[in-house]
Design a protein around this motif. Structure first.
Motif, mmCIF file in Angstrom:
data_model
loop_
_atom_site.group_PDB
_atom_site.id
_atom_site.type_symbol
_atom_site.label_atom_id
_atom_site.label_comp_id
_atom_site.label_asym_id
_atom_site.label_seq_id
_atom_site.Cartn_x
_atom_site.Cartn_y
_atom_site.Cartn_z
ATOM 1 N N ARG A 88 0.845 -1.184 0.000
ATOM 2 C CA ARG A 88 0.000 0.000 0.000
ATOM 3 C C ARG A 88 0.880 1.233 0.000
ATOM 4 N N ILE A 89 0.382 2.281 -0.638
ATOM 5 C CA ILE A 89 1.097 3.544 -0.735
ATOM 6 C C ILE A 89 0.152 4.644 -0.267
ATOM 7 N N HIS A 90 0.649 5.506 0.614
ATOM 8 C CA HIS A 90 -0.147 6.621 1.137
ATOM 9 C C HIS A 90 0.751 7.829 1.313
ATOM 10 N N GLY A 91 0.221 9.002 0.991
ATOM 11 C CA GLY A 91 0.938 10.242 1.210
ATOM 12 C C GLY A 91 1.630 10.740 -0.043
ATOM 13 N N SER A 92 2.422 11.801 0.145
ATOM 14 C CA SER A 92 3.185 12.362 -0.957
ATOM 15 C C SER A 92 4.467 12.973 -0.408
ATOM 16 N N GLY A 93 5.449 13.041 -1.273
ATOM 17 C CA GLY A 93 6.758 13.549 -0.877
ATOM 18 C C GLY A 93 7.797 12.474 -1.097
ATOM 19 N N PRO A 94 8.981 12.643 -0.505
ATOM 20 C CA PRO A 94 10.030 11.630 -0.667
ATOM 21 C C PRO A 94 9.525 10.248 -0.241
ATOM 22 N N GLU A 95 9.983 9.213 -0.950
ATOM 23 C CA GLU A 95 9.512 7.850 -0.687
ATOM 24 C C GLU A 95 10.202 7.253 0.538
ATOM 25 N N VAL A 96 9.375 6.754 1.450
ATOM 26 C CA VAL A 96 9.844 6.040 2.636
ATOM 27 C C VAL A 96 9.289 4.631 2.545
ATOM 28 N N MET A 97 10.184 3.652 2.430
ATOM 29 C CA MET A 97 9.745 2.251 2.418
ATOM 30 C C MET A 97 9.945 1.672 3.808
ATOM 31 N N VAL A 98 8.884 1.086 4.331
ATOM 32 C CA VAL A 98 8.928 0.494 5.660
ATOM 33 C C VAL A 98 9.383 -0.955 5.528
ATOM 34 N N LEU A 99 10.517 -1.255 6.146
ATOM 35 C CA LEU A 99 11.016 -2.630 6.184
ATOM 36 C C LEU A 99 10.250 -3.338 7.294
ATOM 37 N N THR A 100 9.296 -4.133 6.880
ATOM 38 C CA THR A 100 8.361 -4.748 7.810
ATOM 39 C C THR A 100 9.034 -5.797 8.694
ATOM 40 N N ASN A 101 8.312 -6.197 9.704
ATOM 41 C CA ASN A 101 8.767 -7.291 10.564
ATOM 42 C C ASN A 101 8.676 -8.590 9.789
ATOM 43 N N ALA A 102 9.457 -9.566 10.165
ATOM 44 C CA ALA A 102 9.411 -10.856 9.490
ATOM 45 C C ALA A 102 8.080 -11.560 9.748
ATOM 46 N N TRP A 103 7.439 -11.254 10.863
ATOM 47 C CA TRP A 103 6.216 -11.963 11.201
ATOM 48 C C TRP A 103 5.472 -11.193 12.277
ATOM 49 N N GLY A 104 4.156 -11.113 12.166
ATOM 50 C CA GLY A 104 3.361 -10.612 13.271
ATOM 51 C C GLY A 104 2.662 -9.291 13.082
#
Length: 165
Positions: free
Chosen positions: A55-71
């Motif tokens: 999912r993508i939300h917002g605008s401006g510089p791209e911030v990718m969230v490195l998710t947790n492996a599980w949970g």
């Protein structure tokens, strides 16, 4: 009280992160014009036969969230970092076996290496050059591995609530 303090800490970190981002007109800085932003919404892409939901939300510089492996799913991560969507394009994804992504097929699918592989594949799928990496909890612990594998992919990194050993 603990919940209020945790929310306050997240808010303070978000404000600090936003305030550290350079502002100004790209033309004033002699930079190239920035490309149009990514489309907001929920999407899926095929990563070597596995569906990865993002999912993508917002605008401006791209911030990718490195998710947790599980949970935690992209919904949960968005709830944590929604405050950043006014200043950044936030990109969240569901790790294998979570949310809208494909089911776990092998024990390795639940590991941190699989999360890095999907993060990198999503970055390539979105045709992003450099991004800001945000890692929370297990994602913060996994971030140094990604940074050592692909240092050219990351412009900045923000690591929250990780422990390193």
């Amino acid at each position: 009280m603990k919940k209020a303090m945790s929310l306050l800490a997240i808010f303070v970190l978000c404000v600090a992160f936003v305030s550290c981002t350079p502002r100004g007109n790209a033309e004033e800085k002699g930079e190239k014009e920035v490309k149009a932003g990514l489309e907001n919404g929920e999407f899926d892409f095929d990563n070597q036969g596995r569906n990865i939901h993002y999912r993508i939300h917002g605008s401006g510089p791209e911030v990718m969230v490195l998710t947790n492996a599980w949970g935690i799913t992209s919904d949960g991560l968005r709830n944590l970092f929604k405050c950043m969507e006014n200043d950044f394009t936030m990109i969240y994804f569901d790790s294998r076996g979570m949310g809208g992504s494909s089911a776990v097929e092998a024990p390795e699918d639940m590991g941190i290496k699989a999360v890095r592989e999907d993060f990198h594949a999503l970055k390539k799928h979105l045709e992003l050059d450099k991004v800001i990496l945000l890692g929370w909890s297990n994602g913060a612990m996994n971030a140094p591995h990604y940074l050592s594998e692909y240092p050219e992919d990351i412009s900045k990194a923000l690591l929250l609530h990780g422990s390193f050993y």
